[in-house]
Design an enzyme around this catalytic site. Structure first.
Site, PDB file in Angstrom:
ATOM      1  CG  ASN A   1      -0.424  -0.152   2.535  1.00 18.58           C
ATOM      2  OD1 ASN A   1       0.636  -0.747   2.708  1.00 18.58           O
ATOM      3  ND2 ASN A   1      -1.116   0.358   3.530  1.00 18.58           N
TER       4      ASN A   1
ATOM      5  CB  CYS B   1      -8.492  -4.743  -3.794  1.00 18.32           C
ATOM      6  SG  CYS B   1      -7.341  -3.398  -3.452  1.00 18.32           S
TER       7      CYS B   1
ATOM      8  CB  CYS C   1     -10.736  -2.607   0.184  1.00 24.18           C
ATOM      9  SG  CYS C   1     -10.122  -1.900  -1.362  1.00 24.18           S
TER      10      CYS C   1
ATOM     11  CD  GLU D   1      -5.183  -6.103  -1.387  1.00 24.08           C
ATOM     12  OE1 GLU D   1      -4.630  -4.984  -1.264  1.00 24.08           O
ATOM     13  OE2 GLU D   1      -5.962  -6.564  -0.542  1.00 24.08           O
TER      14      GLU D   1
ATOM     15  CB  CYS E   1      -5.095  -1.527  -1.720  1.00 22.56           C
ATOM     16  SG  CYS E   1      -6.453  -0.745  -0.847  1.00 22.56           S
TER      17      CYS E   1
ATOM     18  CE1 TYR F   1      -4.719  11.834   5.553  1.00 24.37           C
ATOM     19  CE2 TYR F   1      -6.476  10.412   6.346  1.00 24.37           C
ATOM     20  CZ  TYR F   1      -5.380  11.202   6.602  1.00 24.37           C
ATOM     21  OH  TYR F   1      -4.922  11.355   7.877  1.00 24.37           O
TER      22      TYR F   1
ATOM     23  CD  GLU G   1      -1.700   4.689   4.514  1.00 24.77           C
ATOM     24  OE1 GLU G   1      -1.263   5.558   5.304  1.00 24.77           O
ATOM     25  OE2 GLU G   1      -2.409   3.721   4.879  1.00 24.77           O
ATOM     26  CG  ASN G   2      -1.287  11.338  -1.699  1.00 26.97           C
ATOM     27  OD1 ASN G   2      -1.861  12.372  -1.379  1.00 26.97           O
ATOM     28  ND2 ASN G   2      -0.377  11.299  -2.652  1.00 26.97           N
ATOM     29  CB  ALA G   3      -0.169  14.265   2.379  1.00 26.13           C
TER      30      ALA G   3
HETATM   31  N1  THU Z   1      -5.157  -1.739   2.498  1.00 31.54           N
HETATM   32  C1  THU Z   1      -4.539  -2.537   1.573  1.00 31.54           C
HETATM   33  O1  THU Z   1      -3.493  -2.188   1.015  1.00 31.54           O
HETATM   34  N2  THU Z   1      -5.116  -3.729   1.263  1.00 31.54           N
HETATM   35  C2  THU Z   1      -6.165  -4.273   1.923  1.00 31.54           C
HETATM   36  O2  THU Z   1      -6.527  -5.400   1.650  1.00 31.54           O
HETATM   37  C3  THU Z   1      -6.857  -3.489   2.970  1.00 31.54           C
HETATM   38  C4  THU Z   1      -6.403  -2.090   3.144  1.00 31.54           C
HETATM   39  C5  THU Z   1      -4.508  -0.479   2.887  1.00 31.54           C
HETATM   40  C6  THU Z   1      -5.168   0.797   2.445  1.00 31.54           C
HETATM   41  C7  THU Z   1      -4.636   1.773   3.467  1.00 31.54           C
HETATM   42  O3  THU Z   1      -3.348   2.215   3.058  1.00 31.54           O
HETATM   43  C8  THU Z   1      -4.464   0.943   4.719  1.00 31.54           C
HETATM   44  O4  THU Z   1      -4.439  -0.410   4.290  1.00 31.54           O
HETATM   45  C9  THU Z   1      -5.575   1.133   5.744  1.00 31.54           C
HETATM   46  O5  THU Z   1      -6.825   1.029   5.146  1.00 31.54           O
END
Ligand code: THU
Length: 145
Positions: A45, A96, A93, A58, A56, A51, A47-49
């Site tokens: 995953n 994904c 999620c 996957e 993810c 949001y 992430e970004n400031a």
């Molecule tokens: N996230 C994933 O990368 N994969 C998942 O299967 C569930 C959630 C990440 C997204 C975010 O960066 C962090 O987990 C919390 O939601």
């Protein structure tokens, strides 16, 4: 899937998790996507400031594979959670699941692992029943080859 291959997938996802960029949630995720030709594509995953642009693990793995011309897959392993010791079963999620649906068959395996001895296995169809996919858009759409 053979035990040896399963073990390799879990270990690869766990190693990839170490590269997760998750300064906002602290929830670190790694994925290992097994292609039909035996290659493994990894993702974490990012992430970004702001949001919303976060991606993810996957979908990172799928994007890496597709951008290398690979469209056929048999399994993905996901390892995620807040801590290394007591990790979660990090099920994909909704975004994904739908992204996997684009390229994977109903029997595609989704393994969510805490470690090599503690994991659960699902099929894509179990996690995304009655889904909408490419076959629903079979008609010749403008721009479709
Ligand atoms: N996230 C994933 O990368 N994969 C998942 O299967 C569930 C959630 C990440 C997204 C975010 O960066 C962090 O987990 C919390 O939601």
């Amino acid at each position: 899937m053979e035990q040896k291959q399963l073990r390799t997938l879990i270990e690869t996802a766990a190693a990839q998790r170490q590269l997760s960029y998750a300064p906002y949630s602290g929830y670190r995720v790694g994925a290992a996507l097994l292609a039909a030709d035996g290659r493994i594509f990894t993702g974490c995953n990012v992430e970004n400031a702001a949001y919303a642009p976060s991606i993810c693990a996957e979908r990172t793995a799928i994007a890496k594979a597709v951008s290398e011309g690979v469209h056929s897959f048999s399994a993905i392993c996901v390892v995620g959670g807040f801590t290394d010791e007591s990790d979660d079963y990090s099920t994909p999620c909704g975004f994904c699941r739908q992204t996997l649906r684009e390229f994977c068959s109903p029997g595609f395996q989704i393994i969510v692992a805490k470690n090599t001895a503690d994991y659960k296995t699902f099929t894509l169809d179990q996690l995304l029943p009655e889904s909408f996919g490419p076959e629903n858009l079979r008609m010749k759409a403008p721009g479709k080859k």
